[in-house]
Scaffold this active site. Structure first.
Site, PDB file in Angstrom:
ATOM      1  N   GLU A  40      15.273  54.556  48.965  1.00 35.78           N
ATOM      2  CA  GLU A  40      13.965  55.150  49.254  1.00 35.78           C
ATOM      3  C   GLU A  40      14.090  56.374  50.160  1.00 35.78           C
ATOM      4  OE1 GLU A  40      11.283  52.086  50.681  1.00 35.78           O
ATOM      5  OE2 GLU A  40      10.914  51.466  48.626  1.00 35.78           O
ATOM      6  N   GLU A  78      12.101  47.313  42.754  1.00 39.09           N
ATOM      7  CA  GLU A  78      11.585  46.330  43.722  1.00 39.09           C
ATOM      8  C   GLU A  78      10.145  46.014  43.362  1.00 39.09           C
ATOM      9  OE1 GLU A  78      11.909  47.273  47.930  1.00 39.09           O
ATOM     10  OE2 GLU A  78      13.928  48.095  47.651  1.00 39.09           O
TER      11      GLU A  78
END
Ligand code: GAL
Length: 725
Positions: free
Chosen positions: A184, A253
């Site tokens: 991320e 995710e």
């Protein structure tokens, strides 16, 4: 009959060709549709299981349950600070035996998605970075910084070459089909601009240069350079598209619940909504879904990070913290996976055509050239069910639900029709303990192991995270002429701290405790203090509760008392204590004596019987116990205790803090409508974490040595051992 655009047919032909190539050289590859393994495009269902969050003895069972639950892939991060606790000194043993974990997955016949990071976020201490890394000269985390890049490259290469030498990448016959670099990074790059862009490019090139033979992913990284695949994380990802038309749409995710913070309630996520999120993604051409977490497990010892994260990392995952099935979540998702597999060949060989039969309704049809067919009927309405006509039949769709039609006819699954059984968690007490106690005292500032300096020092700088605890010690002189000595209006001590918890002792008596929270770790102590004429000892125990794991340059975040510190209500008005002489002592006496071990504990006298400390702050308790029969998972019920840490047979169970009760709103929770992590909470008003997992494999049949350190003055007689069933 829907028409397939010519460009898509051409693309598909290209893919067939590239599949053939990739199967020849045995590599894993990808196209716009999917990850391709051995020449086959796959719809892959994956689940996160982080190896250090359970024990090697639990791994085979967890992985078997993942396989029985219909997963194809196990995803894990690699935890740098667990593997390299000091520079160049590696640990790949026990819970950190990464190779053994991957081989266990391989033996079960599943694939691995290895997220090397080495930044991991993950509610893990310091986001996975070793604390020593911060103190390498010239260091700046996760940017175009020489020292950082060379350390990151060294560790990444170490892991990749370890995997290669164990032949664990798929082209070598191993289970690893995907790797991840960074985690991320997009939002940080956005924040810092040019050096962030340069770092992204460097990280991608560095990883690609390692020639693993399997694709690399970069999650939440819109500008992931080729051949990196940018992927999506979130509660929903159906609207996500990868940055190039030739990359597959991957959901790395899908949050199955959320983490718990001390002071917060326990988040849950209804399985109907998880299944709905999966199918919205798949019907929109998604081909890889990873549940984060599939088994959350436990943040043993001091591995929890981000601030105030509980020792439990249960996450409301399909397999609970203890390794038991969380039903109906596990079972409903298994049924979902069975249904997806039925239509997998159709999904990987065609593109959906979408029609809109009514408000909040969609139909996605997959119609490959061979005449097969699969359809998804969706009702996005959060309130009303729908009757939908498709082909010659009518279908009932509950609110906020999606059905899969095999052969475009037979409903094989609906996300809101749950057939899996529900189970209720039960904790049964199987024994209490008979304790001995040892009192931990505030150190004296002139003892040899304290440092003395003028002014206040940041906590991590002093402790290097060797301990959660740092003593700040000083003296104040009170003249016999002070007014307050006559009128009894004691002065007010004000202490500003960057966090996370603080116990203030005046002449060895606890005067008060304050703590912050995940959102606001800073705290202020403000209280009347009983000073006497002459010299007074101010001893403050500052306690960290995990280091930051996320945020731009989180390595610069402070912990501990930075001031100002003042005393008001003296004859002189206010006295500033900030810049005076302070002494520092890292850790507790009990820690330096290793009271958590049998050997260490024999070096001090423990109080027994009626002398055992009752509800005293800063107290060590020890006991021995026999393991209960059976093989149900075990836990300590710490209700009645305040805050501290626990060990069994020298193994660190983790931080306990039943004294921190759950704030928040625990109202009704509907599976319909957009979910977020604050929507469905449980246990408001109760301890955020009451039970603490004690792995069976840490116990022997008799004579187990249990040690509890208590900061606040809880009552140890309330502690019980419980079985979970
Ligand atoms: C994601 C992150 C994960 C984890 C998750 C929240 O953004 O990539 O590592 O921290 O949030 O549980």
């Amino acid at each position: 009959m829907p028409k397939i655009p010519i460009i898509k047919i051409l693309l598909a032909l290209l893919v067939v060709f590239s599949c053939v190539c990739s199967s020849i050289n045995g590599a894993v590859s990808y196209d716009d549709k999917a990850i391709i393994i051995n020449g086959r495009r796959r719809i892959l269902m994956s689940g996160s299981i982080h190896y250090p969050r359970s024990t090697p003895q639990m791994w085979p069972d967890l992985i078997k349950k993942a396989k029985d639950g219909g997963l194809d892939v196990i995803q894990t991060y690699v935890f740098w600070n667990g593997h390299e606790p000091s520079p160049g000194k590696y640990n790949f043993e026990g819970r950190y035996d990464l190779v053994k974990f991957i081989k266990t997955v391989q033996e079960a016949g599943l694939y691995v998605n290895l997220r090397i990071g080495p930044y991991v976020c993950a509610e893990w201490n310091f986001g996975g970075f070793p604390v020593w890394l911060k103190y390498v000269p010239g260091m700046s985390f996760r940017t175009d910084n020489g020292p950082f890049k060379s350390a990151m490259q060294r560790f990444t290469e170490k892991i990749v070459s370890m995997m290669k030498s164990e032949e664990l990448f798929e082209p070598q016959g191993g289970p690893i089909i995907l790797s991840q670099i960074e985690n991320e990074y997009g939002p940080v790059e956005w924040d810092i601009g040019a050096p962030g862009k340069a770092y992204t490019k460097w990280a991608a090139q560095m990883a690609d240069g390692l020639k693993t033979g399997v694709p690399w992913i970069m999650c939440k990284q819109e500008d992931a350079p080729d051949p990196m695949i940018d992927t999506c994380n979130g509660f929903y990802c159906e609207k996500f598209t990868p940055n190039k038309p030739y990359k597959p749409k991957m959901f790395t995710e899908l949050w199955t619940g959320w983490f718990t913070e001390f002071g917060g309630a326990i988040p849950t996520r209804p399985v109907e909504d998880i299944a709905y999120s999966v199918l919205r993604f798949i019907q929109n051409n998604g081909s890889f879904v990873n549940y984060y977490m599939y088994h959350g497990g436990t943040n043993f010892g001091r591995t929890a990070g981000g601030l105030f994260i509980t020792t439990s990392y249960d996450y409301d995952a399909p397999i609970d913290e203890y390794g038991l099935l969380n039903e109906p979540k596990w079972g409903h998702l298994r049924d979902l996976h069975t249904a997806i597999k039925l239509v997998e060949p159709v999904l990987v060989s065609s593109y959906p055509t979408v029609t809109y039969p009514g408000k909040n309704q969609e139909i996605h049809v997959f119609l490959p050239k061979n005449g097969d067919c699969a359809a998804f009927l969706s009702n996005y309405d959060p309130q009303f069910s729908a009757k939908m006509t498709f082909g010659n039949s009518q279908y009932d769709l509950p609110p906020w639900s999606i059905s899969i039609l095999q052969d475009c006819k037979k409903e094989v699954f609906n996300t809101a029709k749950v057939n899996a059984p529900s189970t209720q968690r039960k904790m049964t007490s199987v024994g209490s303990f008979s304790w001995q106690s040892y009192n931990e005292e505030a150190p004296s500032s002139d003892s040899s192991d304290t440092l003395s300096m003028e002014g206040l020092y940041e906590q991590l700088n002093v402790t290097r995270d060797e301990s959660d605890y740092l003593w700040y010690l000083t003296e104040v002189y009170i003249s016999p002429n002070e007014q307050f000595l006559k009128n009894g209006q004691f002065p007010v001590l004000t202490v500003m701290s960057a966090g996370h918890a603080l116990h203030v002792f005046i002449n060895n008596q606890l005067s008060g405790t304050v703590w912050g929270s995940l959102k606001n770790p800073k705290l202020t102590f403000n209280g009347n203090v009983k000073l006497r004429a002459g010299a007074n000892k101010i001893s403050m125990l500052s306690v960290s509760v995990g280091l930051a794991n996320v945020g731009t340059h989180f390595e610069t975040y402070n912990v501990g008392i930075l001031g100002p510190i003042s005393l008001t209500g003296l004859n002189e008005g206010t006295r500033d204590l900030t810049k005076q002489q302070w002494s520092y002592k890292v850790g507790l006496k009990g820690e330096s004596l290793s009271l958590h071990t049998l050997d260490g504990s024999s070096s001090v006298e423990w109080l027994q019987g009626s002398l055992v400390a009752q509800k005293q702050p800063l107290t060590w308790y020890k006991t021995t116990f026999n393991a209960p029969d059976g093989n149900e998972p075990l836990a300590l019920d710490m209700n009645g205790m305040g805050k501290g840490q626990m060990w069994v047979n020298g193994e660190a169970i983790g931080r306990h803090w039943a004294g921190n009760k759950a704030r928040g709103n625990c109202g009704k929770c509907s599976y319909t409508g957009i979910y977020n992590e604050n929507k469905c909470n449980r246990y408001c008003g109760d301890p955020s974490q009451r039970w603490y997992h004690v792995p069976r494999s840490w116990l022997r049949p008799t004579g187990n040595f249990l040690v509890v350190f208590e900061e606040l003055g809880g009552n140890p007689d309330w502690i019980t051992l419980v079985k979970r069933s």
